[in-house]
Write a protein that holds these residues in place. Structure first.
Motif, PDB file in Angstrom:
ATOM      1  N   UNK A 201       0.816  -1.219   0.000  1.00  0.00           N
ATOM      2  CA  UNK A 201       0.000   0.000   0.000  1.00  0.00           C
ATOM      3  C   UNK A 201       0.847   1.267   0.000  1.00  0.00           C
ATOM      4  N   UNK A 202       1.564   1.459  -1.096  1.00  0.00           N
ATOM      5  CA  UNK A 202       2.252   2.727  -1.310  1.00  0.00           C
ATOM      6  C   UNK A 202       2.160   3.076  -2.796  1.00  0.00           C
ATOM      7  N   UNK A 203       1.989   4.343  -3.057  1.00  0.00           N
ATOM      8  CA  UNK A 203       1.976   4.856  -4.424  1.00  0.00           C
ATOM      9  C   UNK A 203       2.439   6.304  -4.360  1.00  0.00           C
ATOM     10  N   UNK A 204       2.299   7.005  -5.479  1.00  0.00           N
ATOM     11  CA  UNK A 204       2.761   8.399  -5.505  1.00  0.00           C
ATOM     12  C   UNK A 204       1.777   9.266  -6.270  1.00  0.00           C
ATOM     13  N   UNK A 205       1.626  10.504  -5.781  1.00  0.00           N
ATOM     14  CA  UNK A 205       0.900  11.526  -6.533  1.00  0.00           C
ATOM     15  C   UNK A 205       1.935  12.537  -6.988  1.00  0.00           C
ATOM     16  N   UNK A 206       1.852  12.920  -8.245  1.00  0.00           N
ATOM     17  CA  UNK A 206       2.782  13.889  -8.821  1.00  0.00           C
ATOM     18  C   UNK A 206       1.960  15.091  -9.263  1.00  0.00           C
ATOM     19  N   UNK A 207       2.433  16.292  -8.957  1.00  0.00           N
ATOM     20  CA  UNK A 207       1.646  17.452  -9.372  1.00  0.00           C
ATOM     21  C   UNK A 207       2.204  18.742  -8.811  1.00  0.00           C
ATOM     22  N   UNK A 208       1.465  19.840  -9.014  1.00  0.00           N
ATOM     23  CA  UNK A 208       1.908  21.132  -8.506  1.00  0.00           C
ATOM     24  C   UNK A 208       1.995  21.118  -6.986  1.00  0.00           C
ATOM     25  N   UNK A 209       2.952  21.854  -6.473  1.00  0.00           N
ATOM     26  CA  UNK A 209       3.249  21.848  -5.045  1.00  0.00           C
ATOM     27  C   UNK A 209       2.031  22.132  -4.167  1.00  0.00           C
ATOM     28  N   UNK A 210       1.257  23.177  -4.520  1.00  0.00           N
ATOM     29  CA  UNK A 210       0.123  23.550  -3.659  1.00  0.00           C
ATOM     30  C   UNK A 210      -0.900  22.420  -3.585  1.00  0.00           C
ATOM     31  N   UNK A 211      -1.068  21.712  -4.698  1.00  0.00           N
ATOM     32  CA  UNK A 211      -2.034  20.611  -4.711  1.00  0.00           C
ATOM     33  C   UNK A 211      -1.534  19.424  -3.888  1.00  0.00           C
TER      34      UNK A 211
END
Ligand SMILES: Cc1ncc(COP(=O)(O)O)c(C=O)c1O
Length: 334
Positions: A201-211
């Motif tokens: 149960x690990x994954x990653x979210x990639x995106x703009x810093x504020x989000x």
């Protein structure tokens, strides 16, 4: 709760066949999961530490520093709908049904979009567009350039484009990860499928810093446990294993494809981690395979079957023999 593959316990219970006898092909998880050494004791005893090197390993693997570890990409996709006001959300369908369910649950208007509607550009009209690339279960791949154009259109109106890349690791050229951060673009990555570490149960979210910050706050502190962080850090850094898997998995998927083509007339689609056959006999074949202790994924509309990669030659041979028996049933003695 929606139904997914991997529900072996339920089938063991229903059919009474011992768990050890089952060939579980009901998920698209790599059957040759990354083998890890035992995490050191402090991983269990101390609170997870953000400075443990995971961020650096993830940045190197994904090609961007705009990365947040999450307790499975499922947790991120379920939380994102709560971080936005009411929206019209276009969601790939059929696809991983949790996306649409999560946005509906949070009160948004969800509009299913088929792969061909998406290809026609229908997605850019929405406040939020959810694309699964490659798509599960049909294996549709969208070109990064096309996705980037959609992102520009959606973000120009303050919208989001979420790209679920749970199955992209074998074909990294299709990933938008290296383009992150871009306004309005959120990429979700799983460690469960390619690395075969689904239970961790690990994954990653990639995106703009504020989000990412808002997502992190919503998930709360220590949402990813210490042992999972430690194991993921090593797996993401093991470039030799990754390169071997990028050769091995597509080859095994080709074998599976050839096997399925011997038993089904219909077109076979998929990714290097699974193959899907659309067939009107799906429910019947699913049940017949289950009676032989072979579990595959019956699609939600019951119009197809998804097959994960068998772990070895014996598994392939067993599937082959079972499908042969199913297509040529023994003559009735009545
Ligand atoms: C397309 C897709 N996205 C996301 C997930 C969630 O995976 P995880 O939470 O293990 O990262 C799944 C799980 O089956 C999936 O099929």
């Amino acid at each position: 709760m929606l139904k997914h593959g991997g529900n072996l316990g339920e089938m063991v219970h229903r059919l009474g066949l011992p768990e050890a006898d089952w060939l579980d092909l009901s998920t698209g998880i790599n059957p040759h999961g990354w083998e890890f050494p035992t995490p050191p004791p402090q991983c269990w005893y101390r609170l997870p530490d953000r400075q443990d090197g995971l961020a650096e390993a993830a940045a190197a693997y994904y090609g961007t520093e705009a990365v947040l570890p999450v307790p499975g990409s499922q947790a991120a996709l379920a939380m994102l709908p709560w971080l936005r006001g009411h929206a019209r959300v276009g969601v790939t369908a059929p696809g991983y049904a949790e996306h649409g369910a999560a946005w509906s649950r949070a009160g948004h208007d969800v509009i299913p979009l088929s792969a061909s509607q998406l290809a026609g550009g229908a997605g850019t009209a929405f406040d939020v567009l959810v694309v699964i690339n490659p798509n599960n279960p049909d294996g549709t791949y969208f070109e990064p350039q096309t996705l980037l154009e959609w992102r520009t259109a959606v973000a120009s109106r303050g919208g989001w484009m979420i790209v679920d890349e749970a199955f992209v690791d074998t074909t990294p050229a299709y990933s938008l990860a290296p383009y992150c951060p871009l306004p309005g673009l959120i990429v979700l990555r799983s460690v469960g499928k390619f690395f075969g570490l689904a239970g961790m149960r690990i994954g990653f979210a990639l995106g703009p810093d504020n989000l990412l910050q808002r997502l992190e706050e919503a998930l709360g502190p220590w949402s990813v446990n210490g042992p999972a962080r430690w194991v993921a850090r090593q797996a993401l850094a093991d470039t030799g294993w990754q390169a071997r898997m990028r050769t091995r998995l597509p080859a095994e998927a080709e074998h599976l494809h050839a096997l399925l083509a011997r038993h089904f007339d219909q077109r076979i689609v998929g990714t290097p981690l699974f193959r899907t056959v659309l067939t009107p006999r799906a429910a019947e074949v699913h049940e017949a395979l289950a009676r032989e202790a072979i579990l595959v994924r019956l699609l939600d509309r019951q119009d197809g079957l998804r097959f994960g990669l068998p772990p070895d030659e014996a598994g392939l041979a067993r599937l082959d023999a079972a499908l042969r028996r199913i297509s040529t049933p023994e003559p009735s003695r009545a």
